[in-house]
Write a protein that holds these residues in place. Structure first.
Motif, mmCIF file in Angstrom:
data_model
loop_
_atom_site.group_PDB
_atom_site.id
_atom_site.type_symbol
_atom_site.label_atom_id
_atom_site.label_comp_id
_atom_site.label_asym_id
_atom_site.label_seq_id
_atom_site.Cartn_x
_atom_site.Cartn_y
_atom_site.Cartn_z
ATOM 1 N N THR A 84 0.570 -1.164 -0.032
ATOM 2 C CA THR A 84 0.205 0.514 0.143
ATOM 3 C C THR A 84 0.853 0.931 0.511
ATOM 4 O OG1 THR A 84 -1.900 0.883 1.632
ATOM 5 C CG2 THR A 84 0.085 0.035 2.681
ATOM 6 N N GLN A 85 -0.141 2.395 -0.175
ATOM 7 C CA GLN A 85 0.239 3.466 0.026
ATOM 8 C C GLN A 85 0.841 4.478 1.361
ATOM 9 O OE1 GLN A 85 -0.453 5.776 -3.694
ATOM 10 N NE2 GLN A 85 -2.642 6.013 -2.810
ATOM 11 N N GLU A 86 -0.867 3.680 2.079
ATOM 12 C CA GLU A 86 -0.529 3.774 3.059
ATOM 13 C C GLU A 86 0.727 3.327 4.495
ATOM 14 O OE1 GLU A 86 -3.784 5.780 4.268
ATOM 15 O OE2 GLU A 86 -4.115 4.977 1.823
ATOM 16 N N ASN A 87 1.046 4.943 4.584
ATOM 17 C CA ASN A 87 2.697 5.699 5.761
ATOM 18 C C ASN A 87 1.645 5.914 6.585
ATOM 19 O OD1 ASN A 87 5.172 4.722 6.834
ATOM 20 N ND2 ASN A 87 5.764 6.800 5.806
ATOM 21 N N ARG A 92 -1.482 1.037 9.004
ATOM 22 C CA ARG A 92 -0.896 0.225 9.770
ATOM 23 C C ARG A 92 -1.149 -0.751 10.699
ATOM 24 N NH1 ARG A 92 4.058 2.389 8.820
ATOM 25 N NH2 ARG A 92 4.289 2.622 10.980
ATOM 26 N N TYR A 103 3.023 -5.594 5.824
ATOM 27 C CA TYR A 103 3.503 -4.485 6.001
ATOM 28 C C TYR A 103 3.747 -3.579 4.839
ATOM 29 C CZ TYR A 103 0.662 0.000 6.214
ATOM 30 O OH TYR A 103 -0.720 1.440 5.774
ATOM 31 N N LEU A 105 4.943 -1.019 1.586
ATOM 32 C CA LEU A 105 4.719 0.486 1.321
ATOM 33 C C LEU A 105 5.360 0.287 -0.448
ATOM 34 C CD1 LEU A 105 5.834 3.357 4.086
ATOM 35 C CD2 LEU A 105 3.399 2.132 3.466
ATOM 36 N N LYS A 106 4.528 0.911 -1.067
ATOM 37 C CA LYS A 106 4.772 0.705 -2.433
ATOM 38 C C LYS A 106 5.876 1.544 -3.451
ATOM 39 C CE LYS A 106 -0.130 -0.214 -4.445
ATOM 40 N NZ LYS A 106 -1.309 0.756 -4.513
ATOM 41 N N SER A 107 6.572 2.138 -2.051
ATOM 42 C CA SER A 107 7.521 3.328 -2.429
ATOM 43 C C SER A 107 8.772 2.383 -2.228
ATOM 44 C CB SER A 107 7.317 4.626 -1.516
ATOM 45 O OG SER A 107 7.555 4.013 0.098
ATOM 46 N N ARG A 108 8.353 1.653 -1.531
ATOM 47 C CA ARG A 108 9.393 0.312 -1.229
ATOM 48 C C ARG A 108 9.953 -0.983 -2.410
ATOM 49 N NH1 ARG A 108 14.276 1.573 0.479
ATOM 50 N NH2 ARG A 108 13.915 -0.588 1.540
ATOM 51 N N GLY A 132 6.470 -2.377 7.467
ATOM 52 C CA GLY A 132 7.649 -1.211 7.721
ATOM 53 C C GLY A 132 8.194 -0.692 8.688
ATOM 54 N N GLY A 136 8.812 4.148 7.163
ATOM 55 C CA GLY A 136 8.285 3.473 6.017
ATOM 56 C C GLY A 136 10.309 3.251 5.363
#
Length: 145
Positions: A84-87, A92, A103, A105-108, A132, A136
């Motif tokens: 997800t992009q929810e940080n 979480r 869980y 993060l899409k950025s990772r 994460g 994050g």
């Protein structure tokens, strides 16, 4: 070696295709299905009983957190990892309270997806979770009792 069966759930088709291509580049991983919404994901999990579900949180109609609870009931042995992009710490916490194993993060995802799936696929003694950090910026494999 048997294939690790994975269900990819995200309302963005391009994101699903990205995850599929990353996973299927690794021998032993097979994306058995994709779902564009939570209702479809719940149905496919109940039908296919994949080993792992990669699940987005922000989806229309039914969000991923509610979907995780329903998937857990429909396929109790399936391991769930939110991607997800929810940080947000509260999101979480709510997501992991469903019993999800991880869980990300899409950025990772380029850094963390394969190690996370690998940890879940090869952990015979305990459920491995990938969480994460609070900022994050890293992920680590942890054992849960």
């Amino acid at each position: 070696m048997s294939q690790v069966q994975i269900l990819v759930v995200d309302d963005c088709q391009q994101w699903r295709e990205t995850l599929r291509s990353m996973l299927e580049a690794i021998p032993g991983y097979q994306v058995v299905a994709e779902a564009g919404d939570a209702v479809e994901a719940i149905q496919k999990a109940a039908q296919l009983h994949p080993e792992i579900v990669l699940l987005d949180i922000g989806m229309p109609i039914v969000n991923g957190i509610e979907a995780a609870s329903r998937i857990r009931r429909a396929s109790p042995n399936t391991k769930i990892v939110f991607v997800t992009q929810e940080n947000d710490r509260d999101i979480r916490t709510a997501a992991l309270a469903t019993g999800a194993e991880g869980y990300l993060l899409k950025s990772r995802v380029v850094f963390d997806l394969i190690p996370a799936v690998d940890a879940l696929a090869h952990d015979a003694d305990a459920t491995a979770g990938v969480l994460g950090s609070s900022n994050g910026h890293d992920a680590r494999a942890l054992s849960r009792d």
